[in-house]
Design a protein around this motif. Structure first.
Motif, PDB file in Angstrom:
ATOM      1  N   PRO A 172       0.800  -1.230   0.000  1.00 46.31           N
ATOM      2  CA  PRO A 172       0.000   0.000   0.000  1.00 46.31           C
ATOM      3  C   PRO A 172       0.828   1.273   0.000  1.00 46.31           C
ATOM      4  O   PRO A 172       0.311   2.330  -0.364  1.00 46.31           O
ATOM      5  CB  PRO A 172      -0.827  -0.123   1.288  1.00 46.31           C
ATOM      6  CG  PRO A 172      -0.081  -1.102   2.148  1.00 46.31           C
ATOM      7  CD  PRO A 172       0.577  -2.053   1.205  1.00 46.31           C
ATOM      8  N   ASP A 173       2.118   1.167   0.373  1.00 43.55           N
ATOM      9  CA  ASP A 173       2.971   2.355   0.385  1.00 43.55           C
ATOM     10  C   ASP A 173       3.735   2.538  -0.920  1.00 43.55           C
ATOM     11  O   ASP A 173       4.579   3.418  -1.029  1.00 43.55           O
ATOM     12  CB  ASP A 173       3.968   2.283   1.542  1.00 43.55           C
ATOM     13  CG  ASP A 173       5.000   1.170   1.356  1.00 43.55           C
ATOM     14  OD1 ASP A 173       4.698   0.192   0.627  1.00 43.55           O
ATOM     15  OD2 ASP A 173       6.098   1.280   1.930  1.00 43.55           O
ATOM     16  N   SER A 174       3.443   1.708  -1.929  1.00 47.28           N
ATOM     17  CA  SER A 174       4.178   1.753  -3.197  1.00 47.28           C
ATOM     18  C   SER A 174       3.219   1.844  -4.374  1.00 47.28           C
ATOM     19  O   SER A 174       2.144   1.241  -4.365  1.00 47.28           O
ATOM     20  CB  SER A 174       5.056   0.503  -3.357  1.00 47.28           C
ATOM     21  OG  SER A 174       6.028   0.430  -2.326  1.00 47.28           O
ATOM     22  N   VAL A 175       3.645   2.586  -5.401  1.00 47.66           N
ATOM     23  CA  VAL A 175       2.869   2.720  -6.642  1.00 47.66           C
ATOM     24  C   VAL A 175       3.821   2.577  -7.819  1.00 47.66           C
ATOM     25  O   VAL A 175       4.870   3.235  -7.856  1.00 47.66           O
ATOM     26  CB  VAL A 175       2.146   4.076  -6.720  1.00 47.66           C
ATOM     27  CG1 VAL A 175       1.424   4.214  -8.062  1.00 47.66           C
ATOM     28  CG2 VAL A 175       1.153   4.231  -5.574  1.00 47.66           C
ATOM     29  N   LEU A 176       3.474   1.727  -8.765  1.00 48.37           N
ATOM     30  CA  LEU A 176       4.254   1.583  -9.988  1.00 48.37           C
ATOM     31  C   LEU A 176       3.913   2.730 -10.929  1.00 48.37           C
ATOM     32  O   LEU A 176       2.743   2.936 -11.268  1.00 48.37           O
ATOM     33  CB  LEU A 176       3.947   0.244 -10.659  1.00 48.37           C
ATOM     34  CG  LEU A 176       4.740  -0.073 -11.927  1.00 48.37           C
ATOM     35  CD1 LEU A 176       6.217  -0.296 -11.603  1.00 48.37           C
ATOM     36  CD2 LEU A 176       4.148  -1.298 -12.626  1.00 48.37           C
ATOM     37  N   VAL A 177       4.931   3.476 -11.354  1.00 45.37           N
ATOM     38  CA  VAL A 177       4.735   4.596 -12.290  1.00 45.37           C
ATOM     39  C   VAL A 177       5.527   4.260 -13.552  1.00 45.37           C
ATOM     40  O   VAL A 177       6.648   4.723 -13.754  1.00 45.37           O
ATOM     41  CB  VAL A 177       5.191   5.935 -11.678  1.00 45.37           C
ATOM     42  CG1 VAL A 177       4.913   7.083 -12.646  1.00 45.37           C
ATOM     43  CG2 VAL A 177       4.487   6.189 -10.346  1.00 45.37           C
ATOM     44  N   GLN A 178       4.930   3.421 -14.393  1.00 41.25           N
ATOM     45  CA  GLN A 178       5.633   2.891 -15.556  1.00 41.25           C
ATOM     46  C   GLN A 178       5.095   3.518 -16.837  1.00 41.25           C
ATOM     47  O   GLN A 178       3.892   3.718 -16.976  1.00 41.25           O
ATOM     48  CB  GLN A 178       5.480   1.376 -15.615  1.00 41.25           C
ATOM     49  CG  GLN A 178       6.491   0.689 -16.486  1.00 41.25           C
ATOM     50  CD  GLN A 178       7.912   0.998 -16.048  1.00 41.25           C
ATOM     51  OE1 GLN A 178       8.287   0.752 -14.916  1.00 41.25           O
ATOM     52  NE2 GLN A 178       8.703   1.559 -16.951  1.00 41.25           N
ATOM     53  N   ASP A 179       5.988   3.786 -17.788  1.00 41.24           N
ATOM     54  CA  ASP A 179       5.582   4.421 -19.039  1.00 41.24           C
ATOM     55  C   ASP A 179       5.308   3.411 -20.143  1.00 41.24           C
ATOM     56  O   ASP A 179       5.378   3.743 -21.329  1.00 41.24           O
ATOM     57  CB  ASP A 179       6.621   5.445 -19.496  1.00 41.24           C
ATOM     58  CG  ASP A 179       8.015   4.855 -19.640  1.00 41.24           C
ATOM     59  OD1 ASP A 179       8.252   3.724 -19.158  1.00 41.24           O
ATOM     60  OD2 ASP A 179       8.878   5.532 -20.223  1.00 41.24           O
ATOM     61  N   THR A 180       4.998   2.192 -19.769  1.00 37.52           N
ATOM     62  CA  THR A 180       4.477   1.211 -20.708  1.00 37.52           C
ATOM     63  C   THR A 180       3.308   0.509 -20.036  1.00 37.52           C
ATOM     64  O   THR A 180       3.258   0.411 -18.808  1.00 37.52           O
ATOM     65  CB  THR A 180       5.542   0.187 -21.143  1.00 37.52           C
ATOM     66  OG1 THR A 180       5.001  -0.654 -22.164  1.00 37.52           O
ATOM     67  CG2 THR A 180       6.017  -0.678 -19.981  1.00 37.52           C
ATOM     68  N   ALA A 181       2.361   0.044 -20.835  1.00 41.32           N
ATOM     69  CA  ALA A 181       1.146  -0.565 -20.302  1.00 41.32           C
ATOM     70  C   ALA A 181       1.051  -2.025 -20.727  1.00 41.32           C
ATOM     71  O   ALA A 181       1.647  -2.438 -21.714  1.00 41.32           O
ATOM     72  CB  ALA A 181      -0.086   0.203 -20.795  1.00 41.32           C
ATOM     73  N   TRP A 182       0.290  -2.788 -19.947  1.00 41.74           N
ATOM     74  CA  TRP A 182      -0.056  -4.153 -20.299  1.00 41.74           C
ATOM     75  C   TRP A 182      -1.461  -4.403 -19.747  1.00 41.74           C
ATOM     76  O   TRP A 182      -1.956  -3.608 -18.937  1.00 41.74           O
ATOM     77  CB  TRP A 182       0.958  -5.140 -19.741  1.00 41.74           C
ATOM     78  CG  TRP A 182       1.216  -5.014 -18.260  1.00 41.74           C
ATOM     79  CD1 TRP A 182       0.525  -5.619 -17.242  1.00 41.74           C
ATOM     80  CD2 TRP A 182       2.253  -4.236 -17.638  1.00 41.74           C
ATOM     81  NE1 TRP A 182       1.053  -5.272 -16.026  1.00 41.74           N
ATOM     82  CE2 TRP A 182       2.120  -4.424 -16.235  1.00 41.74           C
ATOM     83  CE3 TRP A 182       3.270  -3.410 -18.118  1.00 41.74           C
ATOM     84  CZ2 TRP A 182       2.960  -3.813 -15.322  1.00 41.74           C
ATOM     85  CZ3 TRP A 182       4.114  -2.800 -17.206  1.00 41.74           C
ATOM     86  CH2 TRP A 182       3.961  -3.002 -15.825  1.00 41.74           C
TER      87      TRP A 182
END
Length: 372
Positions: A172-182
């Motif tokens: 809950p303290d982490s968020v993925l901020v990725q510039d590719t989607a799946w």
């Protein structure tokens, strides 16, 4: 349909990896949200990046005018990625009801990770960045200097993305901020693409009433190309639509391969100085727009990119290998053997205006200096 043709180089002729879709300019989509530009204008240090006209390139390419959108100094960083990272992180933080601290996790070929790290620091958060093999040590150091926790991955970019997603999952303290989607992970990559819309809004303002005949976009996972398609295919105020050409390294041409097959594919990646484009899988969010809205795709070599870096440097434009890929792609598409057919497919003539997106400066990727 797809085509290949011969491209003359300094040594033996080689096959030009090339795809063209003749009906792309008739396809339409919804526009990006209008409020993104206002958000960026409120960030410290925001200013539109230069749109520099280079007449010698217009003469070389046989067109009316050539402009380079120079992203070598964007919000204090040497690449365009801060536009997407800032908007996405803003949306992430605005949607957290408790307002507590969060660890922003991502994988990167260099520029995106540094942008996430910088914006995490700006917004008072922490960042963890997974970096695959092949990224220059100086680029890794730059990410660390932003205050990020860097994890080196002894695999390719796709493996670094997998590791980053695992690190953020279920915490809950982490968020993925990725510039590719799946499939199942598309909201945050969508915000990143929305963030890139500011770049194209600036081009519109800088060109005024003149609409580009061709925009050339470097493509890694395809998110910036997706933003280009969204911008130009949602405009209904022009009689002649803008043609869009994506450019990739021959060692990592996942967009080109997917377009040729008519479906997204993953390709094995090799070594390339175009580190930010060294991606083997196209974003699932980008794919439908690239399939329907891109006019053409081409792949270039490191030598092509290095030649373009030198040409732009001689004109005073700081471009790393990824940024210079747009010029390399324009040269491949518009000149050499078979160019007449390619130019006709793109509707590019002697009076056309061409915009090249130079997505990074030399400071973003030390390979550019090493190639001189």
């Amino acid at each position: 349909m797809s085509k290949t043709s011969l491209l003359s180089g300094s040594s033996a002729p080689r096959r030009l990896p090339w795809y063209v879709r003749s009906v792309a300019r008739t396809w339409t989509c919804a526009p990006p949200p209008a409020e993104v530009r206002d958000f960026h204008a409120g960030l410290p240090g925001y200013a539109p990046t230069p749109l520099t006209e280079l007449p010698f390139l217009a003469a070389e390419l046989g067109v009316g005018r050539v402009f380079v959108k120079d992203e070598s100094a964007r919000l204090g960083l040497p690449a365009f990625k801060a536009l997407g990272a800032s908007w996405a992180i803003h949306r992430v933080l605005a949607g957290r009801p408790d307002g507590g601290p969060v660890r922003l996790v991502t994988a990167t070929d260099g520029n995106h990770g540094r942008a996430v790290a910088r914006m995490a620091r700006l917004f008072g958060q922490r960042a963890q960045v997974f970096v695959p093999r092949g990224v220059h040590p100086a680029a890794v150091t730059a990410i660390e200097d932003e205050g990020a926790d860097v994890v080196l991955v002894p695999g390719a970019y796709d493996e670094a993305v997998r590791r980053a997603a695992e690190a953020a999952a279920g915490r809950p303290d982490s968020v993925l901020v990725q510039d590719t989607a799946w499939p199942g992970y598309e909201r945050i990559p969508g915000w990143i693409v929305e963030g890139y819309s500011t770049l194209f809004a600036e081009i519109d303002e800088q060109l005024g009433a003149e609409a580009p005949g061709l925009v050339v976009v470097p493509a890694g996972v395809g998110s910036l190309a997706q933003a280009a398609v969204t911008h130009y295919r949602s405009r209904r105020d022009e009689t002649a639509a803008t043609a869009l050409l994506s450019v990739e390294p021959v060692t990592a041409a996942c967009v080109l391969a997917g377009l040729g097959r008519g479906e997204p594919v993953s390709v094995p990646t090799g070594d390339t100085t175009m580190a930010g484009l060294n991606c083997g899988t196209v974003s699932s969010l980008a794919w439908p727009l690239l399939r329907d809205g891109l006019d053409a795709a081409v792949a270039v070599t490191d030598t092509d990119s290095a030649d373009a870096v030198r040409a732009l440097a001689a004109a005073g434009v700081s471009a790393g290998p990824c940024g210079a890929a747009s010029l390399a792609g324009a040269r491949a598409a518009l000149t050499g053997e078979g160019a007449t057919g390619r130019r006709r497919a793109l509707a590019v003539g002697s009076d056309s205006t061409v915009v090249l997106l130079s997505t990074e400066g030399t400071a973003a990727n030390p390979h550019a200096e090493e190639q001189r």
